[in-house]
Motif scaffolding. Structure first.
Motif, PDB file in Angstrom:
ATOM      1  N   ASP A  99       0.831  -1.212   0.000  1.00  0.00           N
ATOM      2  CA  ASP A  99       0.000   0.000   0.000  1.00  0.00           C
ATOM      3  C   ASP A  99       0.864   1.260   0.000  1.00  0.00           C
ATOM      4  N   ALA A 100       2.071   1.132   0.576  1.00  0.00           N
ATOM      5  CA  ALA A 100       2.993   2.275   0.615  1.00  0.00           C
ATOM      6  C   ALA A 100       3.779   2.381  -0.698  1.00  0.00           C
ATOM      7  N   GLY A 101       3.472   1.477  -1.636  1.00  0.00           N
ATOM      8  CA  GLY A 101       4.133   1.521  -2.941  1.00  0.00           C
ATOM      9  C   GLY A 101       5.552   0.998  -2.932  1.00  0.00           C
ATOM     10  N   GLN A 102       5.871   0.188  -1.913  1.00  0.00           N
ATOM     11  CA  GLN A 102       7.235  -0.342  -1.811  1.00  0.00           C
ATOM     12  C   GLN A 102       7.265  -1.821  -2.169  1.00  0.00           C
ATOM     13  N   LEU A 103       8.480  -2.321  -2.402  1.00  0.00           N
ATOM     14  CA  LEU A 103       8.651  -3.748  -2.691  1.00  0.00           C
ATOM     15  C   LEU A 103       8.640  -4.540  -1.396  1.00  0.00           C
ATOM     16  N   VAL A 104       7.999  -5.683  -1.423  1.00  0.00           N
ATOM     17  CA  VAL A 104       7.936  -6.538  -0.232  1.00  0.00           C
ATOM     18  C   VAL A 104       9.326  -7.126   0.003  1.00  0.00           C
ATOM     19  N   SER A 105       9.793  -7.057   1.245  1.00  0.00           N
ATOM     20  CA  SER A 105      11.150  -7.506   1.568  1.00  0.00           C
ATOM     21  C   SER A 105      11.295  -9.024   1.448  1.00  0.00           C
ATOM     22  N   ASP A 106      12.552  -9.466   1.288  1.00  0.00           N
ATOM     23  CA  ASP A 106      12.849 -10.904   1.256  1.00  0.00           C
ATOM     24  C   ASP A 106      12.306 -11.589   2.506  1.00  0.00           C
ATOM     25  N   GLU A 107      12.472 -10.923   3.638  1.00  0.00           N
ATOM     26  CA  GLU A 107      12.045 -11.519   4.916  1.00  0.00           C
ATOM     27  C   GLU A 107      10.552 -11.871   4.881  1.00  0.00           C
ATOM     28  N   ILE A 108       9.735 -10.939   4.387  1.00  0.00           N
ATOM     29  CA  ILE A 108       8.288 -11.173   4.311  1.00  0.00           C
ATOM     30  C   ILE A 108       7.973 -12.258   3.288  1.00  0.00           C
ATOM     31  N   VAL A 109       8.613 -12.174   2.103  1.00  0.00           N
ATOM     32  CA  VAL A 109       8.367 -13.178   1.057  1.00  0.00           C
ATOM     33  C   VAL A 109       8.749 -14.568   1.566  1.00  0.00           C
ATOM     34  N   PHE A 133       5.715 -29.662  -4.154  1.00  0.00           N
ATOM     35  CA  PHE A 133       5.282 -28.411  -4.769  1.00  0.00           C
ATOM     36  C   PHE A 133       6.287 -28.032  -5.844  1.00  0.00           C
ATOM     37  N   ILE A 134       5.851 -27.114  -6.706  1.00  0.00           N
ATOM     38  CA  ILE A 134       6.737 -26.548  -7.724  1.00  0.00           C
ATOM     39  C   ILE A 134       6.809 -25.055  -7.448  1.00  0.00           C
ATOM     40  N   LEU A 135       8.007 -24.541  -7.229  1.00  0.00           N
ATOM     41  CA  LEU A 135       8.180 -23.105  -7.012  1.00  0.00           C
ATOM     42  C   LEU A 135       8.472 -22.433  -8.341  1.00  0.00           C
ATOM     43  N   ASP A 136       7.697 -21.397  -8.640  1.00  0.00           N
ATOM     44  CA  ASP A 136       7.817 -20.686  -9.905  1.00  0.00           C
ATOM     45  C   ASP A 136       7.950 -19.196  -9.582  1.00  0.00           C
ATOM     46  N   GLY A 137       9.095 -18.622  -9.881  1.00  0.00           N
ATOM     47  CA  GLY A 137       9.310 -17.198  -9.581  1.00  0.00           C
ATOM     48  C   GLY A 137       9.862 -16.966  -8.181  1.00  0.00           C
ATOM     49  N   TYR A 138      10.176 -18.023  -7.487  1.00  0.00           N
ATOM     50  CA  TYR A 138      10.834 -17.940  -6.174  1.00  0.00           C
ATOM     51  C   TYR A 138      11.710 -19.173  -6.065  1.00  0.00           C
ATOM     52  N   PRO A 139      12.937 -19.036  -5.605  1.00  0.00           N
ATOM     53  CA  PRO A 139      13.617 -17.786  -5.248  1.00  0.00           C
ATOM     54  C   PRO A 139      14.024 -16.998  -6.495  1.00  0.00           C
ATOM     55  N   ARG A 140      14.109 -15.667  -6.305  1.00  0.00           N
ATOM     56  CA  ARG A 140      14.524 -14.793  -7.414  1.00  0.00           C
ATOM     57  C   ARG A 140      15.990 -14.392  -7.279  1.00  0.00           C
ATOM     58  N   THR A 141      16.506 -14.489  -6.059  1.00  0.00           N
ATOM     59  CA  THR A 141      17.877 -14.030  -5.792  1.00  0.00           C
ATOM     60  C   THR A 141      18.617 -15.091  -4.984  1.00  0.00           C
ATOM     61  N   VAL A 142      19.939 -14.987  -4.948  1.00  0.00           N
ATOM     62  CA  VAL A 142      20.744 -15.950  -4.187  1.00  0.00           C
ATOM     63  C   VAL A 142      20.409 -15.887  -2.685  1.00  0.00           C
ATOM     64  N   PRO A 143      20.253 -14.679  -2.083  1.00  0.00           N
ATOM     65  CA  PRO A 143      19.869 -14.665  -0.661  1.00  0.00           C
ATOM     66  C   PRO A 143      18.544 -15.404  -0.402  1.00  0.00           C
ATOM     67  N   GLN A 144      17.570 -15.266  -1.333  1.00  0.00           N
ATOM     68  CA  GLN A 144      16.312 -16.009  -1.171  1.00  0.00           C
ATOM     69  C   GLN A 144      16.563 -17.516  -1.283  1.00  0.00           C
ATOM     70  N   ALA A 145      17.463 -17.910  -2.184  1.00  0.00           N
ATOM     71  CA  ALA A 145      17.779 -19.341  -2.360  1.00  0.00           C
ATOM     72  C   ALA A 145      18.409 -19.905  -1.094  1.00  0.00           C
ATOM     73  N   VAL A 146      19.302 -19.136  -0.488  1.00  0.00           N
ATOM     74  CA  VAL A 146      19.958 -19.571   0.761  1.00  0.00           C
ATOM     75  C   VAL A 146      18.906 -19.694   1.862  1.00  0.00           C
ATOM     76  N   ALA A 147      18.017 -18.689   1.955  1.00  0.00           N
ATOM     77  CA  ALA A 147      16.951 -18.716   2.967  1.00  0.00           C
ATOM     78  C   ALA A 147      16.035 -19.918   2.752  1.00  0.00           C
ATOM     79  N   LEU A 148      15.719 -20.222   1.476  1.00  0.00           N
ATOM     80  CA  LEU A 148      14.865 -21.378   1.175  1.00  0.00           C
ATOM     81  C   LEU A 148      15.537 -22.677   1.635  1.00  0.00           C
ATOM     82  N   GLY A 149      16.830 -22.807   1.362  1.00  0.00           N
ATOM     83  CA  GLY A 149      17.569 -24.002   1.782  1.00  0.00           C
ATOM     84  C   GLY A 149      17.496 -24.193   3.288  1.00  0.00           C
ATOM     85  N   GLN A 150      17.695 -23.106   4.029  1.00  0.00           N
ATOM     86  CA  GLN A 150      17.642 -23.175   5.501  1.00  0.00           C
ATOM     87  C   GLN A 150      16.228 -23.498   5.978  1.00  0.00           C
ATOM     88  N   MET A 151      15.234 -22.883   5.298  1.00  0.00           N
ATOM     89  CA  MET A 151      13.831 -23.093   5.650  1.00  0.00           C
ATOM     90  C   MET A 151      13.453 -24.565   5.473  1.00  0.00           C
TER      91      MET A 151
END
Length: 198
Positions: free
Chosen positions: A54-64, A81-99
């Motif tokens: 609503d504030a017109g900002q991008l949702v942070s990696d933490e929230i995603v 499941f099949i993930l499509d469009g996530y992860p988009r970045t290496v930090p997201q990929a690392v977070a996904l691995g840990q998750m």
């Protein structure tokens, strides 16, 4: 069966994901759909995401990452499941691995559909022409100029993911320009060998 599809717009990820969701009865999870669902459900993380959007900002990696984590805990993801469009970045990929590790899960494969960009643009021009000839409506982002922009963005942002997953040994690369049936057969071979190793 837990998979990630990588590849630029128009590489055929959606087509292959649809075939796999039907075959295995697992959902295809797109970041946009997950975000909209979390906002609609008014979950805690959904409310935080809505405030940011609503504030017109991008949702942070933490929230995603939190939204993805909640979504893969849902009952329909029990078999994968099949993930499509996530992860988009290496930090997201690392977070996904840990998750996933935290949930006692792991990916079966990361499948990248490689494409010849010039041929891909011709494919999209043909698709637009066929849609118009059939009296259909063309998606606003389904035009060569828009696709060129998205290809540049893909190369800059998402291509490092290929490198990351190549280093972890999870990446399998296929020719996305091959006929749909060929790509499907190759994906099935990758999944059969992943199942045999599990």
């Amino acid at each position: 069966m837990r998979l990630i599809f990588l590849g630029p717009p128009g590489a055929g990820k959606g087509t292959q994901a649809k075939l796999l969701t039907e075959r295995f009865g697992i959902p295809q999870l797109s970041t946009g759909d997950m975000l909209r669902a979390a906002v609609a459900e008014e979950s805690d993380v959904g409310k935080r995401a809505k405030a940011v959007m609503d504030a017109g900002q991008l949702v942070s990696d933490e929230i995603v990452n939190e939204i993805v984590s909640d979504r893969i805990d849902a009952p329909d993801c029990a078999n994968g499941f099949i993930l499509d469009g996530y992860p988009r970045t290496v930090p997201q990929a690392v977070a996904l691995g840990q998750m996933l590790e935290g949930k006692g899960l792991k990916l079966d494969a990361v499948i990248e559909l490689k494409v010849d960009e010039a041929a891909l643009l011709r494919r999209i021009e043909n698709r637009v022409a066929e849609t118009l000839a059939a009296g259909g409506k063309v998606r606003s982002d389904d035009n060569p100029e828009s696709v060129k922009k998205r290809l540049v963005e893909y190369r800059e942002k998402t291509a490092p993911l290929s490198q990351h997953y190549a280093e972890t040994g999870e990446l399998k690369t296929l020719d996305g320009m091959a006929p749909v049936e060929t790509v499907t057969r190759q994906i099935n071979e990758i999944l059969a060998s992943a199942a045999a190793e599990a």
